[in-house]
Design a protein around this motif. Structure first.
Motif, PDB file in Angstrom:
ATOM      1  N   GLY A 367       0.820  -1.203   0.000  1.00  0.00           N
ATOM      2  CA  GLY A 367       0.000   0.000   0.000  1.00  0.00           C
ATOM      3  C   GLY A 367       0.855   1.255   0.000  1.00  0.00           C
ATOM      4  O   GLY A 367       1.992   1.269   0.491  1.00  0.00           O
ATOM      5  N   ALA A 368       0.299   2.349  -0.539  1.00  0.00           N
ATOM      6  CA  ALA A 368       1.024   3.620  -0.638  1.00  0.00           C
ATOM      7  C   ALA A 368       0.760   4.474   0.611  1.00  0.00           C
ATOM      8  O   ALA A 368       0.321   5.617   0.532  1.00  0.00           O
ATOM      9  N   PHE A 369       1.076   3.903   1.774  1.00  0.00           N
ATOM     10  CA  PHE A 369       0.812   4.586   3.034  1.00  0.00           C
ATOM     11  C   PHE A 369       1.996   5.459   3.429  1.00  0.00           C
ATOM     12  O   PHE A 369       3.155   5.087   3.244  1.00  0.00           O
ATOM     13  N   LEU A 370       1.682   6.628   3.983  1.00  0.00           N
ATOM     14  CA  LEU A 370       2.717   7.550   4.430  1.00  0.00           C
ATOM     15  C   LEU A 370       2.138   8.394   5.558  1.00  0.00           C
ATOM     16  O   LEU A 370       1.017   8.910   5.452  1.00  0.00           O
ATOM     17  N   ARG A 371       2.894   8.524   6.638  1.00  0.00           N
ATOM     18  CA  ARG A 371       2.446   9.371   7.729  1.00  0.00           C
ATOM     19  C   ARG A 371       2.686  10.839   7.376  1.00  0.00           C
ATOM     20  O   ARG A 371       3.634  11.165   6.673  1.00  0.00           O
ATOM     21  N   PRO A 372       1.811  11.760   7.857  1.00  0.00           N
ATOM     22  CA  PRO A 372       2.002  13.179   7.533  1.00  0.00           C
ATOM     23  C   PRO A 372       3.251  13.750   8.175  1.00  0.00           C
ATOM     24  O   PRO A 372       3.719  13.266   9.211  1.00  0.00           O
ATOM     25  N   GLY A 373       3.789  14.791   7.548  1.00  0.00           N
ATOM     26  CA  GLY A 373       5.014  15.407   8.028  1.00  0.00           C
ATOM     27  C   GLY A 373       4.880  16.907   8.201  1.00  0.00           C
ATOM     28  O   GLY A 373       3.965  17.540   7.677  1.00  0.00           O
ATOM     29  N   LEU A 374       5.809  17.487   8.955  1.00  0.00           N
ATOM     30  CA  LEU A 374       5.842  18.924   9.219  1.00  0.00           C
ATOM     31  C   LEU A 374       7.267  19.412   9.077  1.00  0.00           C
ATOM     32  O   LEU A 374       8.185  18.879   9.712  1.00  0.00           O
ATOM     33  N   ILE A 375       7.459  20.403   8.219  1.00  0.00           N
ATOM     34  CA  ILE A 375       8.768  21.015   8.043  1.00  0.00           C
ATOM     35  C   ILE A 375       8.673  22.482   8.429  1.00  0.00           C
ATOM     36  O   ILE A 375       7.580  23.038   8.553  1.00  0.00           O
ATOM     37  N   ALA A 376       9.828  23.123   8.622  1.00  0.00           N
ATOM     38  CA  ALA A 376       9.866  24.549   8.967  1.00  0.00           C
ATOM     39  C   ALA A 376      10.920  25.214   8.090  1.00  0.00           C
ATOM     40  O   ALA A 376      12.112  25.196   8.408  1.00  0.00           O
ATOM     41  N   VAL A 377      10.479  25.768   6.981  1.00  0.00           N
ATOM     42  CA  VAL A 377      11.348  26.503   6.065  1.00  0.00           C
ATOM     43  C   VAL A 377      10.850  27.936   6.040  1.00  0.00           C
ATOM     44  O   VAL A 377       9.793  28.228   5.480  1.00  0.00           O
ATOM     45  N   GLN A 378      11.599  28.845   6.638  1.00  0.00           N
ATOM     46  CA  GLN A 378      11.174  30.238   6.775  1.00  0.00           C
ATOM     47  C   GLN A 378      11.498  31.062   5.538  1.00  0.00           C
ATOM     48  O   GLN A 378      10.807  32.033   5.229  1.00  0.00           O
ATOM     49  N   ASP A 379      12.557  30.681   4.821  1.00  0.00           N
ATOM     50  CA  ASP A 379      13.000  31.426   3.645  1.00  0.00           C
ATOM     51  C   ASP A 379      12.026  31.219   2.492  1.00  0.00           C
ATOM     52  O   ASP A 379      11.932  30.122   1.932  1.00  0.00           O
ATOM     53  N   LEU A 380      11.312  32.273   2.110  1.00  0.00           N
ATOM     54  CA  LEU A 380      10.325  32.166   1.043  1.00  0.00           C
ATOM     55  C   LEU A 380      10.949  31.856  -0.306  1.00  0.00           C
ATOM     56  O   LEU A 380      10.269  31.343  -1.206  1.00  0.00           O
ATOM     57  N   SER A 381      12.230  32.148  -0.472  1.00  0.00           N
ATOM     58  CA  SER A 381      12.902  31.924  -1.747  1.00  0.00           C
ATOM     59  C   SER A 381      13.669  30.615  -1.793  1.00  0.00           C
ATOM     60  O   SER A 381      14.351  30.341  -2.790  1.00  0.00           O
ATOM     61  N   ALA A 382      13.569  29.810  -0.757  1.00  0.00           N
ATOM     62  CA  ALA A 382      14.286  28.532  -0.741  1.00  0.00           C
ATOM     63  C   ALA A 382      13.791  27.636  -1.877  1.00  0.00           C
ATOM     64  O   ALA A 382      12.609  27.666  -2.226  1.00  0.00           O
ATOM     65  N   PRO A 383      14.690  26.840  -2.472  1.00  0.00           N
ATOM     66  CA  PRO A 383      14.256  25.915  -3.533  1.00  0.00           C
ATOM     67  C   PRO A 383      13.119  25.019  -3.049  1.00  0.00           C
ATOM     68  O   PRO A 383      13.176  24.450  -1.967  1.00  0.00           O
ATOM     69  N   GLY A 384      12.073  24.926  -3.846  1.00  0.00           N
ATOM     70  CA  GLY A 384      10.929  24.094  -3.494  1.00  0.00           C
ATOM     71  C   GLY A 384       9.900  24.775  -2.625  1.00  0.00           C
ATOM     72  O   GLY A 384       8.796  24.239  -2.428  1.00  0.00           O
ATOM     73  N   ALA A 385      10.227  25.972  -2.081  1.00  0.00           N
ATOM     74  CA  ALA A 385       9.299  26.629  -1.167  1.00  0.00           C
ATOM     75  C   ALA A 385       8.001  27.026  -1.863  1.00  0.00           C
ATOM     76  O   ALA A 385       6.938  27.067  -1.234  1.00  0.00           O
ATOM     77  N   GLY A 386       8.070  27.321  -3.156  1.00  0.00           N
ATOM     78  CA  GLY A 386       6.882  27.720  -3.888  1.00  0.00           C
ATOM     79  C   GLY A 386       6.259  26.611  -4.696  1.00  0.00           C
ATOM     80  O   GLY A 386       5.351  26.849  -5.500  1.00  0.00           O
ATOM     81  N   GLU A 387       6.699  25.378  -4.499  1.00  0.00           N
ATOM     82  CA  GLU A 387       6.199  24.235  -5.268  1.00  0.00           C
ATOM     83  C   GLU A 387       4.918  23.684  -4.642  1.00  0.00           C
ATOM     84  O   GLU A 387       4.798  23.604  -3.416  1.00  0.00           O
ATOM     85  N   GLU A 388       3.968  23.306  -5.486  1.00  0.00           N
ATOM     86  CA  GLU A 388       2.770  22.650  -4.962  1.00  0.00           C
ATOM     87  C   GLU A 388       3.157  21.298  -4.381  1.00  0.00           C
ATOM     88  O   GLU A 388       3.882  20.520  -5.016  1.00  0.00           O
ATOM     89  N   VAL A 389       2.670  21.000  -3.187  1.00  0.00           N
ATOM     90  CA  VAL A 389       3.064  19.766  -2.498  1.00  0.00           C
ATOM     91  C   VAL A 389       2.178  18.604  -2.941  1.00  0.00           C
ATOM     92  O   VAL A 389       2.646  17.542  -3.327  1.00  0.00           O
ATOM     93  N   PHE A 390       0.874  18.760  -2.846  1.00  0.00           N
ATOM     94  CA  PHE A 390      -0.108  17.735  -3.184  1.00  0.00           C
ATOM     95  C   PHE A 390       0.161  16.429  -2.433  1.00  0.00           C
ATOM     96  O   PHE A 390       0.220  15.343  -2.999  1.00  0.00           O
ATOM     97  N   GLY A 391       0.312  16.576  -1.150  1.00  0.00           N
ATOM     98  CA  GLY A 391       0.546  15.438  -0.271  1.00  0.00           C
ATOM     99  C   GLY A 391       0.554  15.921   1.168  1.00  0.00           C
ATOM    100  O   GLY A 391       0.471  17.124   1.452  1.00  0.00           O
TER     101      GLY A 391
END
Length: 486
Positions: A367-391
């Motif tokens: 099964g494609a099971f995954l527990r939810p996660g929490l990250i803390a990236v404060q820099d708005l310009s960090a790579p991936g910061a503006g990417e849609e997560v969809f997860g």
């Protein structure tokens, strides 16, 4: 409770007939909770898609469907009644094929019925207006069906996202060609069976197919016989649809990606709000364009809220959608799990990983099971910061005051949805007015109603779904001018 084995075949419905694929090509439908094959769907080819377009064009041009509002209302009501009669089986198939908890699937089916009943009521109320601009001079502004509509639906909520475009298209008097998502082709076929069983529906008004690739969708977008198109999906595909559709000046409604921020002010009930935000981030396993993707928290309560949110996310029960205890089902496939793990790993280079996404122990490894996660990236310009997560991966950010919160909320180019959380409703309203999103909820998240329009701004697309204005894509206004004889 376990899912029963499903033996079914997704089929094409064209010109009022169920068609088997001529060359026998099929693709598999897989249960994301265990990797089992649920059934197979006929893989449409371009010739069949063109036949669907031709059927819709012929029916629109040669029948009285577009000028029969009472018939259209009756069809919508019968469609709703047929869904209601099969509601339990549809919900169970939706859980098996999509993975969402059964209670969520049941709510989705109920929402389909409500949406259809709402547009059935509007069908008999579509009216233009007339003007007499001077003696003997009359103008009639007539609201009428746009023509042939194409609808391309996604897999994350395949029943309601089908109905929310199909219902207004039929209410307006259009004929329709629908492409169902590959991942949920069996649910799509079952929904179409409910419509096909409506005896009053003329052949060719609605035509439907699923495919493993994209050639059929490209045919819809590029066809000069298709007048309007509604698409729900990624921003990148939406841009391609705009480019291809420009060749025929096709009218479009595009609901695209999202990166919804939740702005949390310092006067909230920390624990209750953290629980609500956690639920907003894990709705449909985060595979929802309006799902909470960022939480912006007043620096004065940042530590307490971070701890409460981490605890709330970590307590989410992940499991098979048929288990009544499950709060979040599997992701749609293993590739989505791997993408979440990659995003979480990349975030560690630019911020902190407060709660890593991880495969839960004790679940079926297929099964494609995954527990939810929490990250803390404060820099708005960090790579991936503006990417849609969809997860189910939420980013934790802090702000110093309302102006800082608004700046952060509006920084990324998406503008589909957001929420503001505060005991001071007047202040929350003022902040909501300045957030650049098509929908802003106050002290809640992910509430969608048939009666209320919803649409995106900027990279989240354009056009409205639901409500009275949801009819606009499928209607055009014509002016008929008359001068009385002297």
């Amino acid at each position: 409770m376990k899912a029963e084995k499903v033996e079914t075949l997704g089929r094409q419905w064209i010109g009022g007939e169920w068609l088997e694929h001529r060359n026998g090509a099929v693709f598999s439908s897989v249960n994301p909770a265990n990797g089992n094959i649920l059934g197979h769907a006929a893989d449409a080819d371009v010739r069949q898609v063109q036949s669907a377009i031709d059927a819709a064009r012929h029916t629109f041009d040669t029948t009285q469907w577009s000028s029969s509002p009472r018939l259209r209302a009756q069809v919508l009501l019968r469609f709703a009644a047929n869904i209601a009669a099969r509601a339990d089986g549809l919900a169970r198939l939706l859980t098996a094929e999509n993975g969402k908890p059964l209670a969520v699937a049941q709510a989705e089916i109920r929402n389909c019925i409500s949406e259809l009943e709402y547009y059935a009521g509007l069908t008999r109320q579509i009216a233009g207006r007339s003007l007499q601009t001077s003696p003997g001079v009359h103008s009639l502004l007539q609201r009428e069906a746009s023509g042939v509509a194409a609808v391309i639906t996604p897999w994350n909520a395949p029943a309601i996202l089908l109905v929310r475009s199909l219902a207004p298209a039929l209410a307006a008097g259009c004929t329709v060609v629908v492409k169902g998502a590959r991942q949920t082709a069996l649910v799509h076929t079952a929904m179409m069976e409910c419509l096909a069983a409506v005896d009053e529906l003329p052949h060719g008004v609605v035509n439907s197919f699923s495919e493993s690739g994209h050639a059929g969708a490209q045919t819809l977008v590029r066809s000069p016989s298709v007048d309007v198109l509604a698409y729900t999906g990624s921003t990148s595909v939406g841009r391609q649809i705009m480019a291809d559709g420009a060749q025929t000046l096709k009218r479009l409604c595009l609901e695209l990606g999202g990166k919804a921020p939740c702005i949390v002010f310092g006067d909230v009930d920390v624990r209750a709000t953290a629980t609500s935000v956690a639920r907003a981030a894990t709705a449909l396993a985060g595979q929802l364009c309006t799902a909470a993707s960022r939480v912006l928290v007043d620096v004065r309560i940042a530590d307490a809220f971070r701890d409460a949110l981490t605890e709330s996310l970590d307590s989410i029960v992940v499991g098979d959608g048929f288990d009544p205890a499950t709060q979040m089902g599997p992701l749609i496939d293993h590739a989505s799990c791997e993408r979440m793990e990659r995003l979480c790993d990349e975030a560690s280079h630019y911020g902190d990983v407060l709660l890593p996404v991880r495969r839960p122990p004790g679940q079926d490894e297929r099964g494609a099971f995954l527990r939810p996660g929490l990250i803390a990236v404060q820099d708005l310009s960090a790579p991936g910061a503006g990417e849609e997560v969809f997860g189910p991966l939420l980013n934790f950010e802090t702000f110093t005051d309302a102006q800082d919160a608004i700046h952060r909320a509006n920084f990324h180019p998406f503008g589909l949805a957001a929420s503001v959380w505060s005991r001071d409703v007047g202040h929350a309203q003022a902040v909501a007015q300045r957030v650049r999103a098509g929908t802003v909820w106050i002290n809640t998240h992910n509430v969608v109603l048939p009666e209320v329009e919803m649409g995106g701004l900027r990279d989240s697309g354009f056009g409205l779904q639901h409500g009275v204005d949801g009819l606009d894509l499928f209607l055009q206004t014509r002016h008929i001018y008359r001068e009385d004889a002297a």
